[in-house]
Design a protein around this motif. Structure first.
Motif, short mmCIF file in Angstrom:
data_model
loop_
_atom_site.label_atom_id
_atom_site.label_comp_id
_atom_site.label_asym_id
_atom_site.label_seq_id
_atom_site.Cartn_x
_atom_site.Cartn_y
_atom_site.Cartn_z
N ALA A 15 3.81 7.14 -1.49
CA ALA A 15 4.97 6.52 -2.15
C ALA A 15 5.21 7.23 -3.47
O ALA A 15 4.26 7.61 -4.16
N PRO A 16 6.46 7.41 -3.84
CA PRO A 16 6.78 8.06 -5.10
C PRO A 16 6.57 7.11 -6.29
O PRO A 16 6.53 5.88 -6.10
N PRO A 17 6.45 7.65 -7.49
CA PRO A 17 6.32 6.81 -8.68
C PRO A 17 7.45 5.79 -8.81
O PRO A 17 7.24 4.68 -9.31
N LEU A 18 8.63 6.13 -8.34
CA LEU A 18 9.76 5.21 -8.42
C LEU A 18 9.49 3.93 -7.63
O LEU A 18 9.88 2.84 -8.06
N ARG A 30 -0.13 -16.65 -5.74
CA ARG A 30 0.34 -15.75 -6.80
C ARG A 30 -0.50 -14.47 -6.85
O ARG A 30 0.04 -13.37 -7.03
N GLY A 31 -1.79 -14.59 -6.66
CA GLY A 31 -2.66 -13.40 -6.67
C GLY A 31 -2.28 -12.41 -5.59
O GLY A 31 -2.29 -11.19 -5.82
N ARG A 32 -1.94 -12.89 -4.41
CA ARG A 32 -1.52 -11.99 -3.32
C ARG A 32 -0.21 -11.30 -3.66
O ARG A 32 -0.02 -10.12 -3.32
N ILE A 33 0.67 -12.01 -4.33
CA ILE A 33 1.93 -11.41 -4.75
C ILE A 33 1.65 -10.28 -5.76
O ILE A 33 2.16 -9.17 -5.63
N LEU A 34 0.81 -10.58 -6.72
CA LEU A 34 0.49 -9.59 -7.75
C LEU A 34 -0.28 -8.40 -7.20
O LEU A 34 -0.20 -7.29 -7.75
N GLN A 35 -1.00 -8.59 -6.09
CA GLN A 35 -1.72 -7.48 -5.47
C GLN A 35 -0.78 -6.40 -4.96
O GLN A 35 -1.20 -5.25 -4.80
N LEU A 36 0.46 -6.75 -4.71
CA LEU A 36 1.42 -5.74 -4.25
C LEU A 36 1.51 -4.58 -5.25
O LEU A 36 1.74 -3.44 -4.86
N ASN A 63 6.39 -1.68 5.44
CA ASN A 63 5.04 -2.25 5.33
C ASN A 63 4.93 -3.18 4.13
O ASN A 63 4.38 -4.28 4.23
N PHE A 64 5.45 -2.74 3.00
CA PHE A 64 5.41 -3.57 1.80
C PHE A 64 6.28 -4.81 1.97
O PHE A 64 5.88 -5.91 1.59
N PHE A 65 7.45 -4.63 2.55
CA PHE A 65 8.32 -5.77 2.77
C PHE A 65 7.68 -6.75 3.75
O PHE A 65 7.76 -7.97 3.57
N GLY A 66 7.00 -6.23 4.75
CA GLY A 66 6.31 -7.08 5.71
C GLY A 66 5.24 -7.94 5.04
O GLY A 66 5.08 -9.12 5.37
N ILE A 111 8.24 -1.97 -7.61
CA ILE A 111 7.36 -3.11 -7.35
C ILE A 111 6.93 -3.75 -8.67
O ILE A 111 7.01 -4.97 -8.85
N GLU A 112 6.48 -2.94 -9.59
CA GLU A 112 5.99 -3.45 -10.89
C GLU A 112 7.06 -4.26 -11.61
O GLU A 112 6.78 -5.37 -12.09
N GLN A 113 8.26 -3.73 -11.68
CA GLN A 113 9.34 -4.42 -12.39
C GLN A 113 9.72 -5.73 -11.70
O GLN A 113 9.96 -6.73 -12.36
#
Length: 114
Positions: A74-77, A55-61, A33-36, A82-84
């Motif tokens: 989803a696990p913290p990992l 860019r905003g849509r990218i950061l919304q991930l 789903n996230f990759f999609g 995603i954050e990194q």
């Protein structure tokens, strides 16, 4: 190097990340789903939309990953992954389409099948 991906970015790191995410308990559907969503953004870029406008849509991930973690989907990992990666993916078009997308695609491809 020279603006090209290091082999580690598309082979070693994704293989390791996929295994760790699997062991941490994320489902393949959630990962896809996230990759999609990342692919949809890539498609908008390919159709001519401006990177800065997306860019905003990218950061919304990142927010979506935090929400998935809070709901226990989803696990913290995964949130950390995603954050990194968004630190680099949101820099510019090439970083997103030429770095983040292939890297994430390989994580999905290496994700263990049940």
């Amino acid at each position: 190097g020279n603006g090209n991906l290091f082999p580690e970015v598309i082979i070693e790191w994704p293989r390791d990340i996929a295994k760790k995410l699997y062991n941490a308990g994320i489902g393949s559907a959630q990962l896809r789903n996230f990759f999609g969503e990342a692919r949809r953004i890539e498609g908008q870029l390919s159709s001519g939309q401006d990177f800065d406008a997306l860019r905003g849509r990218i950061l919304q991930l990142d927010a979506y990953a935090a929400s998935a973690q809070t709901r226990g989907n989803a696990p913290p990992l995964f949130k950390q992954f995603i954050e990194q990666n968004l630190k680099w993916a949101a820099k510019d078009r090439k970083s997103f389409t030429g770095g983040f997308i292939p890297h994430f695609e390989c994580v999905v491809a290496y994700f263990p099948k049940k």
